[in-house]
Design a protein around this motif. Structure first.
Motif, short mmCIF file in Angstrom:
data_model
loop_
_atom_site.label_atom_id
_atom_site.label_comp_id
_atom_site.label_asym_id
_atom_site.label_seq_id
_atom_site.Cartn_x
_atom_site.Cartn_y
_atom_site.Cartn_z
N ALA A 42 -41.69 -13.20 26.59
CA ALA A 42 -40.88 -12.30 25.42
C ALA A 42 -41.28 -10.94 26.03
CB ALA A 42 -41.46 -12.71 24.09
N THR A 43 -42.40 -10.65 26.25
CA THR A 43 -42.89 -9.35 26.63
C THR A 43 -41.89 -8.90 27.90
OG1 THR A 43 -45.16 -9.58 25.61
CG2 THR A 43 -45.02 -7.81 27.35
N THR A 44 -41.83 -9.81 28.92
CA THR A 44 -41.36 -9.60 30.29
C THR A 44 -39.78 -9.15 30.20
OG1 THR A 44 -43.21 -10.89 31.47
CG2 THR A 44 -40.74 -10.30 32.63
N TRP A 45 -39.18 -9.96 29.10
CA TRP A 45 -37.73 -9.91 29.21
C TRP A 45 -37.78 -8.41 28.36
CZ3 TRP A 45 -35.38 -12.96 32.07
CH2 TRP A 45 -35.70 -13.81 32.00
N ARG A 46 -38.34 -8.29 27.34
CA ARG A 46 -38.23 -6.83 26.71
C ARG A 46 -38.65 -5.59 27.54
NH1 ARG A 46 -36.80 -7.86 21.83
NH2 ARG A 46 -37.12 -5.52 21.10
N GLU A 47 -39.37 -5.64 28.52
CA GLU A 47 -39.70 -4.78 29.69
C GLU A 47 -38.47 -4.63 30.44
OE1 GLU A 47 -43.46 -5.89 31.49
OE2 GLU A 47 -44.70 -5.11 30.14
N PHE A 48 -37.84 -5.63 30.86
CA PHE A 48 -36.79 -5.53 31.65
C PHE A 48 -35.60 -4.77 31.14
CE2 PHE A 48 -37.80 -9.76 34.01
CZ PHE A 48 -38.35 -8.93 35.18
N ARG A 49 -35.43 -4.51 29.66
CA ARG A 49 -34.53 -3.70 29.01
C ARG A 49 -34.81 -2.36 29.44
NH1 ARG A 49 -35.60 -3.88 23.53
NH2 ARG A 49 -33.24 -3.29 22.91
N PHE A 50 -35.90 -1.92 29.66
CA PHE A 50 -36.06 -0.66 29.94
C PHE A 50 -36.47 -0.05 31.43
CE2 PHE A 50 -37.24 -1.29 25.68
CZ PHE A 50 -36.96 -0.52 24.84
N ASP A 51 -36.27 -1.15 32.21
CA ASP A 51 -36.42 -0.84 33.70
C ASP A 51 -35.05 -0.73 34.35
OD1 ASP A 51 -37.13 -0.87 36.40
OD2 ASP A 51 -38.50 -2.32 36.32
N ASP A 52 -34.50 0.23 34.66
CA ASP A 52 -33.41 0.60 35.22
C ASP A 52 -33.00 0.33 36.39
OD1 ASP A 52 -32.36 1.67 32.98
OD2 ASP A 52 -32.45 3.53 33.29
N SER A 53 -34.24 -0.04 37.35
CA SER A 53 -34.33 -0.54 38.48
C SER A 53 -34.01 -2.10 38.67
CB SER A 53 -35.63 -0.20 39.44
OG SER A 53 -36.73 -1.15 38.47
N VAL A 54 -34.08 -2.75 37.76
CA VAL A 54 -33.76 -3.97 37.34
C VAL A 54 -32.35 -4.31 36.97
CG1 VAL A 54 -34.12 -6.35 36.37
CG2 VAL A 54 -36.13 -4.82 37.14
N ARG A 55 -31.37 -4.74 37.71
CA ARG A 55 -30.04 -4.87 37.54
C ARG A 55 -29.73 -6.33 37.17
NH1 ARG A 55 -30.21 -0.84 40.99
NH2 ARG A 55 -28.95 -2.14 42.60
N ALA A 56 -30.35 -7.25 37.79
CA ALA A 56 -30.07 -8.69 37.74
C ALA A 56 -31.61 -9.39 37.94
CB ALA A 56 -28.87 -9.45 38.76
N ILE A 57 -31.62 -10.76 37.24
CA ILE A 57 -32.80 -11.17 37.17
C ILE A 57 -32.72 -12.90 37.56
CG2 ILE A 57 -34.95 -12.17 35.78
CD1 ILE A 57 -33.03 -9.53 34.19
N VAL A 58 -33.35 -13.39 38.54
CA VAL A 58 -33.60 -14.66 38.75
C VAL A 58 -34.79 -15.30 38.25
CG1 VAL A 58 -33.90 -16.55 40.66
CG2 VAL A 58 -32.15 -14.56 41.06
N ILE A 59 -34.73 -16.26 37.37
CA ILE A 59 -35.72 -17.17 36.87
C ILE A 59 -36.07 -18.40 37.49
CG2 ILE A 59 -34.59 -17.82 34.90
CD1 ILE A 59 -37.22 -17.77 33.48
N THR A 60 -37.21 -18.55 38.12
CA THR A 60 -37.59 -19.99 38.76
C THR A 60 -38.81 -20.28 38.34
OG1 THR A 60 -37.27 -21.08 40.98
CG2 THR A 60 -38.27 -18.98 40.70
N GLY A 61 -39.21 -21.55 38.99
CA GLY A 61 -40.76 -22.04 39.04
C GLY A 61 -41.38 -22.38 40.11
N THR A 62 -42.67 -22.10 40.03
CA THR A 62 -43.45 -22.45 41.20
C THR A 62 -43.65 -23.96 41.60
OG1 THR A 62 -44.96 -20.46 40.78
CG2 THR A 62 -45.99 -21.90 42.23
N GLY A 63 -43.60 -24.19 42.91
CA GLY A 63 -43.80 -25.64 43.51
C GLY A 63 -42.48 -26.24 43.61
N GLU A 64 -42.80 -27.50 43.87
CA GLU A 64 -41.35 -28.34 44.35
C GLU A 64 -41.27 -29.49 43.25
OE1 GLU A 64 -41.97 -29.98 48.26
OE2 GLU A 64 -41.62 -28.20 49.29
#
Length: 262
Positions: A42-64
């Motif tokens: 929740a905190t990270t998504w809200r931080e992305f709102r204010f970071d103009d250097s971030v224009r698109a996001i990929v979400i993934t998980g560690t490991g296979e």
């Protein structure tokens, strides 16, 4: 590229392309979400709102082995003593729940199940490699699949959603089948989902920001009313339909390991 490690999440931001990669980083727990990770998301998504250097996001998980296996069963979530009230620990882990309207792409390898659909359901689209499988274990353990099924119903034919929810752990949907029914928009060779997702994210990030975010918002507006109406029914369905936690734990301990992949 700027990188950051915060507890159970890793973030890497490529300032040149405008693409951020957000990685669930609990491989020893198959990237299951505990309460700390839920807060971090929740905190990270809200931080992305204010970071103009971030224009698109990929979400993934560690490991296979897994993209995400939902809520960590060790998470202690006290509940009100009423069938009409429920505190869902995952309700605010997605980007849209945090009022982020920058495009998000999910890159899936391995298992995606249960609470993983809160994240997949709030991504713009899903890229998966051939190792990916999708299933919903709720009914097997005496739990109602409510929010998960609602999210999936906006991406898959109703019969496919219902089958996944009712079959529980006995059946998994292969990446190929997920692609055929529309849950996955692009299928890759094993290990190449993140690369393919970043490739698409970089294209999207190169376009004018206002047009992209407006389009994201418009696409969500098309299904928002139905989702909100369905969400309103979810808490009391879960409260009334879930077995007590100790009985859920017993079913989980006695779970069978065999499953069919289709």
């Amino acid at each position: 590229m700027n990188t950051g490690d915060g507890g159970s999440l890793r973030t890497a931001i490529d300032k040149d392309s405008g693409v951020a990669i957000l990685t669930l980083d609990r491989p020893e727990k198959l990237n299951a979400i505990d309460l700390a990770m839920a807060d971090e998301l929740a905190t990270t998504w809200r931080e992305f709102r204010f970071d103009d250097s971030v224009r698109a996001i990929v979400i993934t998980g560690t490991g296979e082995r897994a993209f995400c296996t939902g809520l960590d069963r060790t998470a202690d979530v006290p509940q009100p003593n009423s069938p009409y009230m429920m505190d869902d620990p995952l309700i605010a882990i997605g980007p849209k729940a945090n009022d982020l309207w920058k495009p998000v792409i999910a890159a899936v390898s391995g298992m995606a199940c249960g609470g993983a659909f809160y994240l997949i359901g709030e991504a713009e689209f899903v890229v998966a490699d051939e190792s990916a499988t999708f299933f919903d274990p709720h009914t097997t353990y005496g739990m109602v699949s409510a929010y998960e099924s609602i999210y999936l119903a906006q991406r898959m034919p109703p019969g496919e959603v219902t089958r996944m929810a009712l079959m529980g752990t006995a059946e998994r949907i292969s990446a190929r089948r997920a692609y055929e029914v529309g849950l996955v928009s692009e299928l890759t060779a094993p290990g190449e989902a993140v690369e393919a997702a970043v490739r698409s994210a970089a294209v999207i990030a190169s376009y004018p920001v206002e047009a992209v975010q407006g389009t994201v918002r418009a696409c969500w507006a098309a299904k928002e009313a139905a989702r909100a109406h369905a969400f309103a029914q979810a808490p009391h369905l879960i409260s009334l339909g879930n077995l007590p936690s100790e009985r859920q734990a017993g079913l989980f301990t006695a779970r069978r390991s065999a499953f069919r992949t289709r």
